[in-house]
Design an enzyme around this catalytic site. Structure first.
Site, short mmCIF file in Angstrom:
data_model
loop_
_atom_site.label_atom_id
_atom_site.label_comp_id
_atom_site.label_asym_id
_atom_site.label_seq_id
_atom_site.Cartn_x
_atom_site.Cartn_y
_atom_site.Cartn_z
N LYS A 1 18.44 11.23 42.08
CA LYS A 1 19.30 10.04 42.16
C LYS A 1 18.89 9.16 43.35
O LYS A 1 18.69 7.96 43.21
CB LYS A 1 20.78 10.44 42.30
CG LYS A 1 21.29 11.32 41.17
CD LYS A 1 22.76 11.65 41.33
CE LYS A 1 23.10 12.50 42.55
NZ LYS A 1 22.51 13.86 42.50
N ARG B 1 32.19 11.40 40.66
CA ARG B 1 31.88 12.82 40.49
C ARG B 1 33.01 13.61 39.86
O ARG B 1 32.85 14.80 39.61
CB ARG B 1 31.63 13.42 41.88
CG ARG B 1 30.21 13.49 42.30
CD ARG B 1 30.23 14.00 43.72
NE ARG B 1 29.16 14.90 43.99
CZ ARG B 1 28.01 14.51 44.56
NH1 ARG B 1 27.81 13.25 44.86
NH2 ARG B 1 27.09 15.39 44.81
N ARG C 1 12.89 19.48 49.94
CA ARG C 1 13.22 18.12 50.38
C ARG C 1 13.28 18.02 51.91
O ARG C 1 13.78 18.89 52.60
CB ARG C 1 14.59 17.72 49.83
CG ARG C 1 15.06 16.38 50.44
CD ARG C 1 16.22 15.79 49.71
NE ARG C 1 17.37 16.66 49.65
CZ ARG C 1 18.44 16.41 48.89
NH1 ARG C 1 18.49 15.32 48.15
NH2 ARG C 1 19.45 17.24 48.89
N ARG D 1 18.30 18.88 55.07
CA ARG D 1 19.75 18.69 55.01
C ARG D 1 20.49 20.02 55.16
O ARG D 1 20.06 21.03 54.63
CB ARG D 1 20.12 18.04 53.67
CG ARG D 1 20.57 16.60 53.82
CD ARG D 1 20.63 15.88 52.51
NE ARG D 1 21.61 16.42 51.58
CZ ARG D 1 21.91 15.86 50.43
NH1 ARG D 1 21.32 14.74 50.06
NH2 ARG D 1 22.81 16.39 49.63
N ARG E 1 26.84 23.91 44.90
CA ARG E 1 26.82 22.49 44.51
C ARG E 1 26.55 22.36 43.00
O ARG E 1 27.14 21.52 42.33
CB ARG E 1 25.75 21.75 45.31
CG ARG E 1 26.17 21.49 46.75
CD ARG E 1 24.98 21.19 47.66
NE ARG E 1 24.24 20.01 47.28
CZ ARG E 1 22.99 19.77 47.64
NH1 ARG E 1 22.32 20.65 48.40
NH2 ARG E 1 22.39 18.67 47.28
P1 AP5 Z 1 16.69 13.32 45.55
O1 AP5 Z 1 16.33 11.98 45.02
O2 AP5 Z 1 16.98 13.46 46.99
O3 AP5 Z 1 17.85 13.98 44.65
P2 AP5 Z 1 19.38 13.61 44.52
O4 AP5 Z 1 19.70 13.59 43.06
O5 AP5 Z 1 19.70 12.40 45.31
O6 AP5 Z 1 20.00 14.94 45.13
P3 AP5 Z 1 21.16 15.13 46.22
O7 AP5 Z 1 20.98 16.49 46.77
O8 AP5 Z 1 21.21 14.00 47.17
O9 AP5 Z 1 22.39 15.09 45.27
P4 AP5 Z 1 23.82 15.58 45.58
O10 AP5 Z 1 24.58 14.94 44.50
O11 AP5 Z 1 23.93 17.04 45.68
O12 AP5 Z 1 24.08 15.07 47.07
P5 AP5 Z 1 24.90 13.86 47.66
O13 AP5 Z 1 24.21 13.40 48.87
O14 AP5 Z 1 25.26 12.88 46.62
O15 AP5 Z 1 15.48 14.31 45.17
C1 AP5 Z 1 15.48 15.66 45.62
C2 AP5 Z 1 14.06 16.07 46.05
O16 AP5 Z 1 13.22 16.07 44.90
C3 AP5 Z 1 13.39 15.11 47.04
O17 AP5 Z 1 12.64 15.87 47.94
C4 AP5 Z 1 12.49 14.22 46.17
O18 AP5 Z 1 11.33 13.80 46.88
C5 AP5 Z 1 12.12 15.17 45.04
N1 AP5 Z 1 11.99 14.49 43.76
C6 AP5 Z 1 12.76 13.46 43.26
N2 AP5 Z 1 12.36 13.12 42.03
C7 AP5 Z 1 11.32 13.96 41.71
C8 AP5 Z 1 10.47 14.09 40.56
N3 AP5 Z 1 10.63 13.31 39.46
N4 AP5 Z 1 9.53 15.07 40.58
C9 AP5 Z 1 9.38 15.87 41.68
N5 AP5 Z 1 10.13 15.78 42.80
C10 AP5 Z 1 11.10 14.83 42.81
O19 AP5 Z 1 26.25 14.60 48.10
C11 AP5 Z 1 26.26 15.54 49.13
C12 AP5 Z 1 27.67 16.06 49.35
O20 AP5 Z 1 28.53 14.99 49.75
C13 AP5 Z 1 28.35 16.65 48.10
O21 AP5 Z 1 28.02 18.00 47.92
C14 AP5 Z 1 29.83 16.45 48.45
O22 AP5 Z 1 30.27 17.40 49.37
C15 AP5 Z 1 29.82 15.10 49.16
N6 AP5 Z 1 30.00 13.98 48.22
C16 AP5 Z 1 29.11 12.99 47.94
N7 AP5 Z 1 29.61 12.14 47.03
C17 AP5 Z 1 30.84 12.60 46.72
C18 AP5 Z 1 31.84 12.17 45.81
N8 AP5 Z 1 31.66 11.10 45.03
N9 AP5 Z 1 32.99 12.89 45.74
C19 AP5 Z 1 33.18 13.97 46.51
N10 AP5 Z 1 32.28 14.44 47.38
C20 AP5 Z 1 31.10 13.77 47.48
MG MG Z 2 20.87 12.02 47.02
#
Ligand code: AP5
Ligand code: MG
Ligand code: ZN
Length: 215
Positions: free
Chosen positions: A13, A88, A127, A160, A171
């Protein structure tokens, strides 16, 4: 363009949002990034959020809904935005619907990135994120500079806190229970576009652009 990027942890994402942000000149609205900034700033909200985040659980709906509601009213969101990691839960999706009605805006598409669990774990454990410019890397799939620093600004790369194996598993579970049902929610609204997220970063980007054509 007003888009939601939906998908499990590590689906890509953030990576794809950064590319779309350049392509369409619209901001990425990442609740995860905003919450991590609050954690870093040690604000009362950040201190509370950190407990949930480090356990791999969700931050309470009212907190994230409040953040997004404010953010979408800012000037740079008026032409469009990419929601990354929001909504979410069902209540978050319902609140978003209401906020958009209030703002007189309509979503164009909900892109759902489809990636296998094994690939997700590999992506998350490899990552690294720049502590200065925030750019994301992957040790194998999108490697940093040879000396292990950021390819763009030379900054130090960090892992992270929630990318530890045990937290990752939680997660994923939380995603299946609370967020995956939103696929049906947006399918019923005629907005869902499933995109294969298993190929390399550039190919996934291309698939998203094709999916967005005519939307
Ligand atoms: P990356 O693009 O970083 O993946 P991502 O989908 O953004 O993964 P996240 O871990 O950020 O998602 P998340 O939903 O768990 O975390 P968030 O920060 O939203 O890619 C991952 C890796 O893969 C990278 O190294 C990249 O280089 C590589 N990659 C990407 N595409 C690739 C490909 N095609 N091929 C190979 N490699 C690839 O949330 C974190 C925390 O915040 C949550 O757990 C929760 O506690 C809180 N939170 C956030 N939003 C909310 C909400 N709306 N409600 C409640 N709590 C929330
Ligand atoms: Mg992300
Ligand atoms: Zn950097």
């Amino acid at each position: 363009m007003k888009i939601i990027l939906l998908g499990p942890p590590g689906a890509g994402k953030g990576t794809q949002a950064a590319l779309l942000m350049e392509k369409y000149s619209i901001p990425q609205v990442s609740t995860g990034d905003m919450l991590r900034a609050a954690v870093q700033a040690q604000s009362p909200m950040g201190i509370e959020a950190k407990k949930h985040m480090n356990a791999g659980g969700l931050v309470p709906d009212n907190v994230v809904i409040g953040i997004v509601r404010e953010r979408l009213q800012e000037d740079d969101c008026q032409e469009g935005f990419i929601l990354d990691g929001f909504p979410r839960t069902r209540p978050q999706a319902d609140s978003l619907k209401q906020v958009l009605v209030e703002l007189g805006k309509k979503l164009d598409a909900v892109i759902s990135l489809q990636v296998d669990t094994d690939a997700l774990v590999e992506r998350l454990t490899g990552r690294r994120t720049c502590s200065d410019c925030g750019k994301g890397f992957h040790l194998r799939f999108d490697p940093p500079a040879e000396d292990g620093s950021c390819r763009y600004c030379g900054g130090k790369l960090n892992q992270r806190d929630d990318d530890r194996e045990e937290t990752i598993r939680n997660r994923m579970k939380v995603y299946q229970q609370q967020t995956a049902p939103l696929e049906d929610y947006y399918r019923q609204e005629g907005l869902l576009v499933a995109v294969d997220g298993m190929s390399d970063i550039a190919a996934v980007q291309q698939a998203i652009l094709v999916a967005l054509q005519g939307r």
